[in-house]
Scaffold this motif. Sequence first.
Motif, PDB file in Angstrom:
ATOM      1  N   PRO A  47       0.811  -1.228   0.000  1.00  0.00           N
ATOM      2  CA  PRO A  47       0.000   0.000   0.000  1.00  0.00           C
ATOM      3  C   PRO A  47       0.843   1.276   0.000  1.00  0.00           C
ATOM      4  N   GLY A  48       0.129   2.417   0.070  1.00  0.00           N
ATOM      5  CA  GLY A  48       0.754   3.724  -0.013  1.00  0.00           C
ATOM      6  C   GLY A  48       1.223   4.274   1.319  1.00  0.00           C
ATOM      7  N   ILE A  49       1.653   5.511   1.302  1.00  0.00           N
ATOM      8  CA  ILE A  49       2.393   6.130   2.395  1.00  0.00           C
ATOM      9  C   ILE A  49       1.607   6.193   3.703  1.00  0.00           C
ATOM     10  N   THR A  50       0.311   6.398   3.645  1.00  0.00           N
ATOM     11  CA  THR A  50      -0.516   6.427   4.865  1.00  0.00           C
ATOM     12  C   THR A  50      -1.691   5.449   4.733  1.00  0.00           C
ATOM     13  N   LEU A 112       1.692  -6.084  -6.452  1.00  0.00           N
ATOM     14  CA  LEU A 112       0.775  -4.978  -6.728  1.00  0.00           C
ATOM     15  C   LEU A 112       1.074  -3.880  -5.728  1.00  0.00           C
ATOM     16  N   GLY A 113       1.482  -2.735  -6.223  1.00  0.00           N
ATOM     17  CA  GLY A 113       1.778  -1.626  -5.331  1.00  0.00           C
ATOM     18  C   GLY A 113       1.076  -0.365  -5.764  1.00  0.00           C
ATOM     19  N   HIS A 114       0.554   0.384  -4.778  1.00  0.00           N
ATOM     20  CA  HIS A 114      -0.053   1.689  -5.059  1.00  0.00           C
ATOM     21  C   HIS A 114       0.819   2.784  -4.473  1.00  0.00           C
ATOM     22  N   SER A 115       1.124   3.806  -5.252  1.00  0.00           N
ATOM     23  CA  SER A 115       1.871   4.976  -4.799  1.00  0.00           C
ATOM     24  C   SER A 115       3.234   4.562  -4.232  1.00  0.00           C
ATOM     25  N   MET A 116       3.500   4.827  -2.958  1.00  0.00           N
ATOM     26  CA  MET A 116       4.735   4.337  -2.347  1.00  0.00           C
ATOM     27  C   MET A 116       4.929   2.857  -2.616  1.00  0.00           C
ATOM     28  N   GLY A 117       3.858   2.081  -2.514  1.00  0.00           N
ATOM     29  CA  GLY A 117       3.944   0.642  -2.731  1.00  0.00           C
ATOM     30  C   GLY A 117       4.342   0.286  -4.150  1.00  0.00           C
TER      31      GLY A 117
END
Length: 293
Positions: A47-50, A112-117
């Motif tokens: 996932p992403g940063i937060t 599978l990564g979103h943003s930071m991920g």
Amino acid sequence: MSPRSLGQPALADLADAPATSRWVRSGALRLHVLDYGGDGVPLLVLPGITSPAITMDFVARELTDLVRPVVLDVRGRGLSDGGDGDAYDITTYARDAEAVISGLALDRPLLLGHSMGARIAAVTAVRAAAPVGGVVAVDPPLSGTGRDPYPTSLPVFLGQLEQAARGTDADEVARSWPRWPRREQELRARWLASCGEQAVAATHRGFESEDFFDWWPGVPSPVALLYGEQSTVVTAQGVRELTDTHPDARLIPVPDAGHMVFWDNSPAALKLLREALAYVAGRAGSAPGPSHG
């Protein structure tokens, strides 16, 4: 610096998720993952940063007929331990992903990564310390040294963490993210306080100093990249550079969506994600389940 915290309502969210909590060691740190099980191709979700793992629950549960989603609480978020000093650089994050792949014996998982991920997924694939079957990156930050800054400033993130520490609610979250489904606004309100200030600040500095294009051209195929058509993170210029530097990658625009692709337009984003996963798994020689919208 506000301490990380989680209330009982947040912990109760885990009971509603059709997933099993598992734990993996990465050096001295304990990392928490949500494992949705099944016999499908393993899919490690970053996932992403937060965004603690539980905030990707609405994505993971739509994929269980296609893959076996395993969602990581990235260090410093959710139930995972936090690091010290410079323990939030992109290579350290990639080592955590490798520890999960090894610790859970995931056989050539898709990433599978979103943003930071998405950045973590790319670096993990390039490092190849743990074999992976393919990558789906979603709206990765394209900022870095000498590039335009990341569109959301660090003070904005820190202000959101301050709200969470004093006790935010879904209505307050909705003022920042009015398009999100109500359940996702509620989850963010309950779980944002589990994100460490040091983790967020160090990661944001990495967005400015670690260039995604140092890694992107070397990401092994098969790879797909989804981006929001209205994203301020992956702009039209960014799409051109992504295409020019990795011609084998499949780039997929998600209509009526900004950076928070799955939250902004869930039906379209999830349909296109399923197609991207089927494409990557098929090219990797895996055996994905049936693809449908």
